[in-house]
Design an enzyme around this catalytic site. Structure first.
Site, PDB file in Angstrom:
ATOM      1  N   HIS A   1      45.591  33.228  40.681  1.00  0.00           N
ATOM      2  CA  HIS A   1      46.302  34.312  41.387  1.00  0.00           C
ATOM      3  C   HIS A   1      47.333  35.007  40.651  1.00  0.00           C
ATOM      4  O   HIS A   1      48.081  34.589  39.733  1.00  0.00           O
ATOM      5  CB  HIS A   1      47.004  33.249  42.465  1.00  0.00           C
TER       6      HIS A   1
ATOM      7  N   GLU B   1      41.531  40.745  43.335  1.00  0.00           N
ATOM      8  CA  GLU B   1      42.761  41.070  43.908  1.00  0.00           C
ATOM      9  C   GLU B   1      43.486  42.273  43.076  1.00  0.00           C
ATOM     10  O   GLU B   1      43.746  41.964  42.004  1.00  0.00           O
ATOM     11  CB  GLU B   1      43.601  39.803  44.281  1.00  0.00           C
TER      12      GLU B   1
END
Length: 172
Positions: free
Chosen positions: A14, A84
């Site tokens: 992430h 992302e």
């Protein structure tokens, strides 16, 4: 701990861990390999910052992040990629559906050239950049967008629209 608790999935790579904790591409690759060896399924995040996007290096960044994982694993069965857009997270800014499709398609081409045609066709690539009830249907309609990685928007009532958009795609 996740295995002991019976939790089947883990999110690795992430953007916040990369930025705040300095997790390198190689470290993320090691974590993905280890998680898979322990029987977990992995959502592996890749994505670029606004500076990288504006410099035209989106695919260079995403390819390097994906390669670091590919260097450590052979079986992609239990891996999902989450693209992302670091520049869109939490600020309400979103890629156009065409921008999202372009990167997702380029990732599939990368898998075709660097892993295998089978993985390129079968791997799920989710979109993770400020998904909302307002944009989910158009994003879900793109052929290479296989779902969404949703953060804060999952706490809003309109999240049901995002879930329905994914359901509608799977039934077509």
């Amino acid at each position: 701990m996740l295995v002991n608790l019976g939790i089947p999935w883990v999110i690795l790579g992430h953007s916040e861990r990369r930025a705040l904790l300095g997790e390198s591409n190689e470290f993320v690759g090691d974590k993905v390999s280890y998680a898979l060896s322990q029987g977990l399924k992995v959502i592996a995040c890749v994505g670029e910052t606004l500076e990288q996007r504006e410099a035209g290096s989106t695919m260079d960044v995403v390819a390097a992040q994906t390669k670091a994982i590919a260097d450590k694993i052979n079986d992609w069965t239990n891996v999902v990629i989450a693209y992302e857009l670091v520049w869109a997270i939490g600020i309400g800014r979103v890629a156009t559906p065409a921008q999202a499709q372009e990167v997702h398609a380029d990732l599939r081409k990368w898998f075709q050239a660097n892993v295998s045609a089978e993985v390129a066709e079968s791997i799920r690539i989710m979109y993770g950049g400020s998904v909302s009830g307002a944009n989910c249907k158009e994003l879900a309609a793109k052929p290479d967008v296989d779902g969404f990685l949703v953060g804060g928007a999952s706490l809003k009532p309109e999240f049901i629209d995002t879930i329905k958009s994914a359901t509608m795609k799977s039934s077509t």
